[in-house]
Design an enzyme around this catalytic site. Structure first.
Site, mmCIF file in Angstrom:
data_model
loop_
_atom_site.group_PDB
_atom_site.id
_atom_site.type_symbol
_atom_site.label_atom_id
_atom_site.label_comp_id
_atom_site.label_asym_id
_atom_site.label_seq_id
_atom_site.Cartn_x
_atom_site.Cartn_y
_atom_site.Cartn_z
ATOM 1 N N GLY A 196 17.550 26.822 -46.389
ATOM 2 C CA GLY A 196 18.813 26.199 -46.788
ATOM 3 C C GLY A 196 18.756 24.705 -46.552
ATOM 4 O O GLY A 196 17.676 24.119 -46.526
ATOM 5 N N ASN A 197 19.923 24.107 -46.346
ATOM 6 C CA ASN A 197 19.943 22.640 -46.227
ATOM 7 C C ASN A 197 19.708 22.184 -44.781
ATOM 8 O O ASN A 197 19.850 22.963 -43.834
ATOM 9 C CB ASN A 197 21.266 22.085 -46.777
ATOM 10 C CG ASN A 197 22.447 22.478 -45.925
ATOM 11 O OD1 ASN A 197 22.627 21.973 -44.822
ATOM 12 N ND2 ASN A 197 23.260 23.425 -46.395
ATOM 13 N N VAL A 200 22.613 22.416 -41.915
ATOM 14 C CA VAL A 200 22.699 23.726 -41.248
ATOM 15 C C VAL A 200 21.393 24.020 -40.509
ATOM 16 O O VAL A 200 21.415 24.616 -39.430
ATOM 17 C CB VAL A 200 23.055 24.842 -42.264
ATOM 18 C CG1 VAL A 200 23.028 26.202 -41.594
ATOM 19 C CG2 VAL A 200 24.420 24.580 -42.888
ATOM 20 N N GLY A 201 20.273 23.538 -41.040
ATOM 21 C CA GLY A 201 18.983 23.715 -40.356
ATOM 22 C C GLY A 201 19.049 23.204 -38.921
ATOM 23 O O GLY A 201 18.517 23.826 -37.994
ATOM 24 N N GLU A 218 12.909 26.324 -43.821
ATOM 25 C CA GLU A 218 12.525 26.029 -45.207
ATOM 26 C C GLU A 218 13.677 25.225 -45.802
ATOM 27 O O GLU A 218 14.696 25.793 -46.207
ATOM 28 C CB GLU A 218 12.295 27.328 -45.992
ATOM 29 C CG GLU A 218 11.097 28.139 -45.522
ATOM 30 C CD GLU A 218 9.759 27.619 -46.041
ATOM 31 O OE1 GLU A 218 9.723 26.570 -46.714
ATOM 32 O OE2 GLU A 218 8.731 28.261 -45.765
ATOM 33 N N CYS A 252 14.746 24.341 -54.670
ATOM 34 C CA CYS A 252 14.343 23.411 -53.606
ATOM 35 C C CYS A 252 13.193 22.522 -54.063
ATOM 36 O O CYS A 252 13.073 21.394 -53.614
ATOM 37 C CB CYS A 252 13.946 24.188 -52.363
ATOM 38 S SG CYS A 252 12.680 25.415 -52.679
HETATM 39 P P1 NAD Z 1 23.841 28.089 -48.383
HETATM 40 O O1 NAD Z 1 25.087 27.284 -48.425
HETATM 41 O O2 NAD Z 1 23.823 29.442 -48.974
HETATM 42 O O3 NAD Z 1 23.431 28.167 -46.843
HETATM 43 C C1 NAD Z 1 22.263 28.839 -46.414
HETATM 44 C C2 NAD Z 1 22.636 29.835 -45.337
HETATM 45 O O4 NAD Z 1 23.176 29.143 -44.206
HETATM 46 C C3 NAD Z 1 23.680 30.848 -45.787
HETATM 47 O O5 NAD Z 1 23.255 32.151 -45.443
HETATM 48 C C4 NAD Z 1 24.920 30.425 -45.046
HETATM 49 O O6 NAD Z 1 25.776 31.503 -44.717
HETATM 50 C C5 NAD Z 1 24.370 29.794 -43.781
HETATM 51 N N1 NAD Z 1 25.280 28.789 -43.223
HETATM 52 C C6 NAD Z 1 26.047 27.901 -43.909
HETATM 53 N N2 NAD Z 1 26.759 27.132 -43.046
HETATM 54 C C7 NAD Z 1 26.424 27.538 -41.810
HETATM 55 C C8 NAD Z 1 26.822 27.141 -40.484
HETATM 56 N N3 NAD Z 1 27.691 26.154 -40.279
HETATM 57 N N4 NAD Z 1 26.274 27.789 -39.436
HETATM 58 C C9 NAD Z 1 25.379 28.787 -39.621
HETATM 59 N N5 NAD Z 1 24.986 29.209 -40.846
HETATM 60 C C10 NAD Z 1 25.498 28.607 -41.914
HETATM 61 O O7 NAD Z 1 22.652 27.347 -49.070
HETATM 62 P P2 NAD Z 1 22.371 25.793 -49.173
HETATM 63 O O8 NAD Z 1 22.067 25.246 -47.829
HETATM 64 O O9 NAD Z 1 23.361 25.101 -50.024
HETATM 65 O O10 NAD Z 1 21.008 25.908 -50.004
HETATM 66 C C11 NAD Z 1 20.529 24.859 -50.738
HETATM 67 C C12 NAD Z 1 19.564 24.033 -49.903
HETATM 68 O O11 NAD Z 1 18.481 24.881 -49.509
HETATM 69 C C13 NAD Z 1 18.943 22.909 -50.673
HETATM 70 O O12 NAD Z 1 18.814 21.807 -49.821
HETATM 71 C C14 NAD Z 1 17.569 23.448 -51.043
HETATM 72 O O13 NAD Z 1 16.625 22.459 -51.281
HETATM 73 C C15 NAD Z 1 17.250 24.283 -49.844
HETATM 74 N N6 NAD Z 1 16.309 25.345 -50.181
HETATM 75 C C16 NAD Z 1 15.086 25.327 -49.614
HETATM 76 C C17 NAD Z 1 14.145 26.289 -49.965
HETATM 77 C C18 NAD Z 1 12.769 26.316 -49.366
HETATM 78 O O14 NAD Z 1 12.115 27.348 -49.468
HETATM 79 N N7 NAD Z 1 12.295 25.238 -48.770
HETATM 80 C C19 NAD Z 1 14.487 27.271 -50.878
HETATM 81 C C20 NAD Z 1 15.766 27.264 -51.427
HETATM 82 C C21 NAD Z 1 16.670 26.290 -51.065
#
Ligand code: NAD
Length: 480
Positions: A196-197, A200-201, A218, A252
């Protein structure tokens, strides 16, 4: 298919307890059991293809072809290949060691880390939740999968199907949003795999640190495309546009922006226009081959970026006022522009004209390490410079997106784009602890005589005589 049912927060600790019990019992450990669970993942994907395609169509307006290729077919292939390779990966390794250590039989046992948590995003909801799961299964780790609530139809479908195919004592879905994920993160896990982003990471990594839990992150970021003015601009434009349009740019590894010598900018724009017309003859907004933006919030974010750009829109720019945005090319974009602020994650393509390769490299190096650097060039000296002078998760020459089709290379970011790896063996390795071991025979005792107290200078010198290695002399010119 019903609306997304959130897992009751007070059930979450119990779910983890069940998985811990399963792990301690050793049930998830035999290779044959892991293989059967892997086949069940493949069966779940194959037997419910239609339902999965419908769910992701509902969540993302994803074209069926993209869902089938990018989510279902690849997952089935990797699951089956993982099952096939498992025996080989799981074999204990015996590293080459010094002769005097050989009797100790130094060994690396491939040990499952334990009970793991997988948190997935919405953009490729299936492959990004189940690919780490096949890594966990293959490594012998029970797992909780937490799909994204932003792709609710998929998340609900997975929660309904998984218990029918996989052993619920070892593999569970927890559904919900921040509240449920926060509860999950309060608990101790033996590995957390988050996609994810980066905002949150950081929350994930901080929560994991409280339990000293290892983490794979990731993440995403702005992946640049460097175009050497002497490459075949038509092919480069076609491959670039394909990467930008897949899943409407919500990947991503999406090519985020382009750096190209200024005198070649218009040639690139002309080629992009031509290919866009041939990809979507009925216009992208009417095309079944072009996806939609996931929700109103992301749509508004993209529209705002586009409204604020100081560049010139030379292709597209229209939207249907709902969730469809045309592939949009913006030229003459300069430093400080709205389109260069954050990851675009949509079908907008800014072109940043540069003087030469030096300027392109300096620009990329002045930013965070991207997940990918794409470069279109046939010149080996340009490739060599990019290998040596830049840093990114992957480095891809002359195509976009296709690095994800290679099962044998790792996928993962560095710095702001994350850490850790996945895909096939690399997913297995991420959930596996290399438990090193030696077994020292009792009859080795005479060789140890010198190491025991009482110590003496004589003993030290005898040991030193056997251990002292020559350090190479400095180079004749005195330089390193
Ligand atoms: P998203 O909003 O679905 O969040 C990802 C996960 O984090 C979800 O399961 C969500 O419930 C959880 N989450 C959200 N807020 C949270 C919090 N405050 N505390 C704990 N958990 C929480 O997805 P996103 O982040 O919008 O995804 C898009 C991002 O992910 C982009 O930056 C994209 O580049 C990246 N991405 C990376 C890869 C990779 O393999 N490197 C793949 C796909 C997407």
């Amino acid at each position: 298919m019903s609306a997304l049912l959130h897992t009751p927060v007070d059930e979450i600790p119990q779910i983890r307890e069940t998985l811990k019990k399963t792990f301690r019992s050793g049930k998830a450990r035999p290779l044959e059991w892991r293989r059967q669970q892997l086949y069940q993942v493949a069966r779940m994907a194959r037997e419910n293809e239609e339902a999965f395609m419908t769910a992701m169509g509902k969540d993302l307006g994803k074209p069926r072809m993209e869902t089938w290729l990018g989510e279902i077919a690849g997952l089935i292939e990797r699951t089956l290949k993982t099952a096939e390779a498992l025996e080989e990966w799981a074999k204990p390794e015996h590293p080459e060691v010094a002769d005097w250590q050989k009797p100790w039989r130094p060994t690396l046992y491939k040990t499952p880390k334990g009970v793991v948590l997988i948190i997935a995003p919405w953009n490729y909801p299936m492959i990004l939740s189940l690919q780490p799961l096949i890594g966990a299964i293959s490594a012998g780790c029970p797992a909780v999968v937490k799909p994204s609530e932003i792709a609710p139809a998929y998340a609900q479908l997975l929660a309904e199907l998984m218990p029918k195919y996989l052993d619920p004592e070892a593999y569970r879905v927890v559904n919900g949003g921040v509240m449920e994920t926060t509860k999950l993160l309060e608990l101790q896990w033996d590995h957390i795999f988050y996609t994810g982003n980066g905002r949150v990471g950081r929350i994930i990594a901080a929560a994991a640190a409280k339990h000293l839990t290892p983490v794979t992150l990731e993440l995403g970021g702005k992946s640049p495309v460097i175009i050497d003015g002497e490459c075949d601009i038509k092919i480069a434009a076609k491959r670039l546009l394909y990467g930008k349009c897949t899943n409407a740019g919500q990947i991503c590894v999406c090519p985020d922006y382009v750096l190209i010598p200024e005198q070649k900018q218009d040639e690139l724009v002309a080629a992009l226009k031509e290919h866009c017309a041939s990809f979507f003859p009925e216009g992208p907004l009417n095309s079944e081959s072009f996806g939609r933006i996931v929700n109103g919030q992301h749509y508004a974010r993209l529209m705002d970026m586009l409204r604020r750009t100081k560049g010139t829109i030379v292709l597209g720019g229209k939207s249907d006022g709902k969730l469809a945005v045309e592939p949009t090319v913006i030229k003459d974009v300069g430093e400080g522009d709205s389109l260069l602020e954050e990851e675009i994650f949509g079908p907008l393509l800014p072109i940043v004209p540069v003087k030469d390769l030096n300027e392109a490299i300096n620009y990329v190096n002045s930013k965070d390490h991207p997940l990918v650097i794409y470069a279109f060039t046939e010149k080996q000296e340009v490739k060599d410079r990019l290998i040596a002078e830049t840093m990114s998760g992957n480095l891809v020459f002359n195509d976009t997106f296709q690095q994800l089709a290679v099962n044998e290379i790792p996928f993962g970011g560095i710095g702001e784009s994350g850490y850790g790896y996945q895909i096939m063996k690399y997913s297995y390795d991420g959930f596996t602890h290399l438990r090193s071991s030696i077994d020292v025979p009792y009859d080795y005792e005479p060789h140890f005589a010198l190491r025991y107290p009482p110590y003496s200078e004589e003993k030290r010198k005898t040991i030193e005589a056997g251990m002292k290695l020559d350090i190479p002399k400095p180079a004749a010119n005195g330089k390193l």
